[in-house]
Design a protein around this motif. Structure first.
Motif, PDB file in Angstrom:
ATOM      1  N   CYS A  55      13.902  16.059  38.312  1.00 11.81           N
ATOM      2  CA  CYS A  55      15.549  16.396  38.511  1.00 11.81           C
ATOM      3  C   CYS A  55      15.513  17.312  36.891  1.00 11.81           C
ATOM      4  O   CYS A  55      15.103  16.836  35.822  1.00 11.81           O
ATOM      5  CB  CYS A  55      16.208  15.226  38.248  1.00 11.81           C
ATOM      6  N   ASP A  56      15.963  18.286  37.247  1.00 13.79           N
ATOM      7  CA  ASP A  56      16.084  19.152  35.520  1.00 13.79           C
ATOM      8  C   ASP A  56      18.034  19.420  35.883  1.00 13.79           C
ATOM      9  O   ASP A  56      18.818  18.792  36.802  1.00 13.79           O
ATOM     10  CB  ASP A  56      15.448  20.852  35.721  1.00 13.79           C
ATOM     11  N   SER A  57      18.242  20.660  34.713  1.00 12.64           N
ATOM     12  CA  SER A  57      19.703  20.071  33.954  1.00 12.64           C
ATOM     13  C   SER A  57      20.509  21.072  35.269  1.00 12.64           C
ATOM     14  O   SER A  57      21.489  20.773  35.405  1.00 12.64           O
ATOM     15  CB  SER A  57      20.229  21.133  33.576  1.00 12.64           C
ATOM     16  N   SER A  58      19.670  22.248  37.060  1.00 16.98           N
ATOM     17  CA  SER A  58      20.239  22.570  37.734  1.00 16.98           C
ATOM     18  C   SER A  58      20.599  21.483  38.445  1.00 16.98           C
ATOM     19  O   SER A  58      21.561  21.763  39.532  1.00 16.98           O
ATOM     20  CB  SER A  58      18.864  24.017  38.106  1.00 16.98           C
ATOM     21  N   GLY A  59      19.376  20.376  38.846  1.00 16.26           N
ATOM     22  CA  GLY A  59      19.296  19.631  39.514  1.00 16.26           C
ATOM     23  C   GLY A  59      20.680  18.449  39.507  1.00 16.26           C
ATOM     24  O   GLY A  59      21.745  17.920  40.073  1.00 16.26           O
ATOM     25  N   ILE A  60      21.087  18.341  38.028  1.00 17.59           N
ATOM     26  CA  ILE A  60      22.152  17.360  36.881  1.00 17.59           C
ATOM     27  C   ILE A  60      23.255  17.824  38.491  1.00 17.59           C
ATOM     28  O   ILE A  60      24.735  17.797  38.208  1.00 17.59           O
ATOM     29  CB  ILE A  60      22.068  17.137  35.985  1.00 17.59           C
ATOM     30  N   SER A  61      23.798  19.576  37.821  1.00 19.15           N
ATOM     31  CA  SER A  61      24.266  20.419  38.050  1.00 19.15           C
ATOM     32  C   SER A  61      25.267  20.047  39.532  1.00 19.15           C
ATOM     33  O   SER A  61      25.960  19.968  39.945  1.00 19.15           O
ATOM     34  CB  SER A  61      24.520  21.799  37.479  1.00 19.15           C
ATOM     35  N   GLN A  62      24.481  20.192  40.386  1.00 19.16           N
ATOM     36  CA  GLN A  62      24.304  20.101  41.335  1.00 19.16           C
ATOM     37  C   GLN A  62      24.926  18.747  41.842  1.00 19.16           C
ATOM     38  O   GLN A  62      26.301  18.461  42.772  1.00 19.16           O
ATOM     39  CB  GLN A  62      23.312  20.490  42.575  1.00 19.16           C
ATOM     40  N   PHE A  63      24.910  17.987  41.235  1.00 18.33           N
ATOM     41  CA  PHE A  63      25.294  16.290  41.258  1.00 18.33           C
ATOM     42  C   PHE A  63      26.638  16.698  41.296  1.00 18.33           C
ATOM     43  O   PHE A  63      27.437  15.878  41.707  1.00 18.33           O
ATOM     44  CB  PHE A  63      24.444  14.951  40.873  1.00 18.33           C
ATOM     45  N   ILE A  64      26.962  16.903  39.945  1.00 17.11           N
ATOM     46  CA  ILE A  64      28.150  17.310  39.346  1.00 17.11           C
ATOM     47  C   ILE A  64      29.195  17.888  40.593  1.00 17.11           C
ATOM     48  O   ILE A  64      30.025  18.173  40.634  1.00 17.11           O
ATOM     49  CB  ILE A  64      28.073  18.004  38.140  1.00 17.11           C
ATOM     50  N   LYS A  65      28.836  18.698  40.963  1.00 20.60           N
ATOM     51  CA  LYS A  65      29.400  20.011  41.617  1.00 20.60           C
ATOM     52  C   LYS A  65      29.560  19.184  43.503  1.00 20.60           C
ATOM     53  O   LYS A  65      30.878  19.768  43.757  1.00 20.60           O
ATOM     54  CB  LYS A  65      28.749  20.846  42.543  1.00 20.60           C
ATOM     55  N   VAL A  66      28.991  18.265  44.382  1.00 17.43           N
ATOM     56  CA  VAL A  66      28.843  17.452  44.658  1.00 17.43           C
ATOM     57  C   VAL A  66      29.892  16.077  44.689  1.00 17.43           C
ATOM     58  O   VAL A  66      30.589  16.255  45.837  1.00 17.43           O
ATOM     59  CB  VAL A  66      27.088  17.067  45.463  1.00 17.43           C
ATOM     60  N   PHE A  67      29.978  15.864  43.554  1.00 16.93           N
ATOM     61  CA  PHE A  67      30.439  14.766  43.492  1.00 16.93           C
ATOM     62  C   PHE A  67      32.700  15.309  43.557  1.00 16.93           C
ATOM     63  O   PHE A  67      33.203  14.913  43.710  1.00 16.93           O
ATOM     64  CB  PHE A  67      30.556  14.546  42.400  1.00 16.93           C
ATOM     65  N   ARG A  68      32.348  16.072  42.503  1.00 15.59           N
ATOM     66  CA  ARG A  68      33.702  17.242  42.485  1.00 15.59           C
ATOM     67  C   ARG A  68      34.133  17.655  43.634  1.00 15.59           C
ATOM     68  O   ARG A  68      35.437  17.488  43.612  1.00 15.59           O
ATOM     69  CB  ARG A  68      33.825  18.188  41.991  1.00 15.59           C
ATOM     70  N   GLU A  69      32.751  18.343  44.254  1.00 16.93           N
ATOM     71  CA  GLU A  69      33.745  18.341  46.151  1.00 16.93           C
ATOM     72  C   GLU A  69      34.043  17.699  46.858  1.00 16.93           C
ATOM     73  O   GLU A  69      35.499  17.290  47.709  1.00 16.93           O
ATOM     74  CB  GLU A  69      32.838  19.318  46.750  1.00 16.93           C
ATOM     75  N   CYS A  70      33.574  16.133  47.072  1.00 22.01           N
ATOM     76  CA  CYS A  70      34.060  14.616  47.457  1.00 22.01           C
ATOM     77  C   CYS A  70      35.274  14.617  47.033  1.00 22.01           C
ATOM     78  O   CYS A  70      35.864  14.393  47.851  1.00 22.01           O
ATOM     79  CB  CYS A  70      32.978  14.060  46.990  1.00 22.01           C
ATOM     80  N   GLN A  71      35.565  14.671  45.583  1.00 23.01           N
ATOM     81  CA  GLN A  71      37.036  14.035  45.107  1.00 23.01           C
ATOM     82  C   GLN A  71      37.705  15.040  45.623  1.00 23.01           C
ATOM     83  O   GLN A  71      38.723  14.321  45.960  1.00 23.01           O
ATOM     84  CB  GLN A  71      36.874  14.393  43.359  1.00 23.01           C
TER      85      GLN A  71
END
Length: 127
Positions: A55-71
């Motif tokens: 997992c690189d920084s773009s993968g971590i960025s996607q985790f954060i985006k998904v988390f925010r959308e879930c919230q």
């Protein structure tokens, strides 16, 4: 692009993140999850990271985006079975505090028992 297991309608879904989550594949994670939004209102999204190799920084960025959308949508999001390299990365960046993390997929699914929308289950601490 990722396998998805659905639980009881509106309750939960598991997205199995396999292989490498790098800049060539990270956008497909959000694409996969976006198809689940309407089915998971007040439910739980579990990202099964056990089969992940990289997992690189773009993968971590996607985790954060998904988390925010879930919230935004009132959907609980958990990470299950993150590999050791990802746990280290999450700890180093301080992101471990952001996510609800379980050692195994089974523990994450077990955390759904008796869970009600809006309630947080206590995750199993990672060591």
């Amino acid at each position: 692009m990722f396998d998805v297991d659905h639980g009881a309608y509106g309750r939960w879904a598991v997205v199995h993140v396999t292989g490498d989550l790098d800049w060539t594949r990270s956008a497909s994670l959000l694409d996969t999850v976006e198809r689940l939004w309407d089915h998971l209102r007040d439910g739980c999204l579990i990202l099964d990271l056990g089969p992940m190799r990289f997992c690189d920084s773009s993968g971590i960025s996607q985790f954060i985006k998904v988390f925010r959308e879930c919230q935004k949508r009132g959907i609980r999001m958990t990470l299950a079975a993150p590999p050791a390299f990802l746990r280290r990365l999450l700890r180093t960046t301080g992101l471990i505090q952001l996510f609800e993390v379980y050692e195994t997929l089974e523990q994450a699914l077990g955390g759904l028992d008796g869970w009600e929308p809006g309630a947080n289950a206590a995750p199993t601490p990672l060591t």
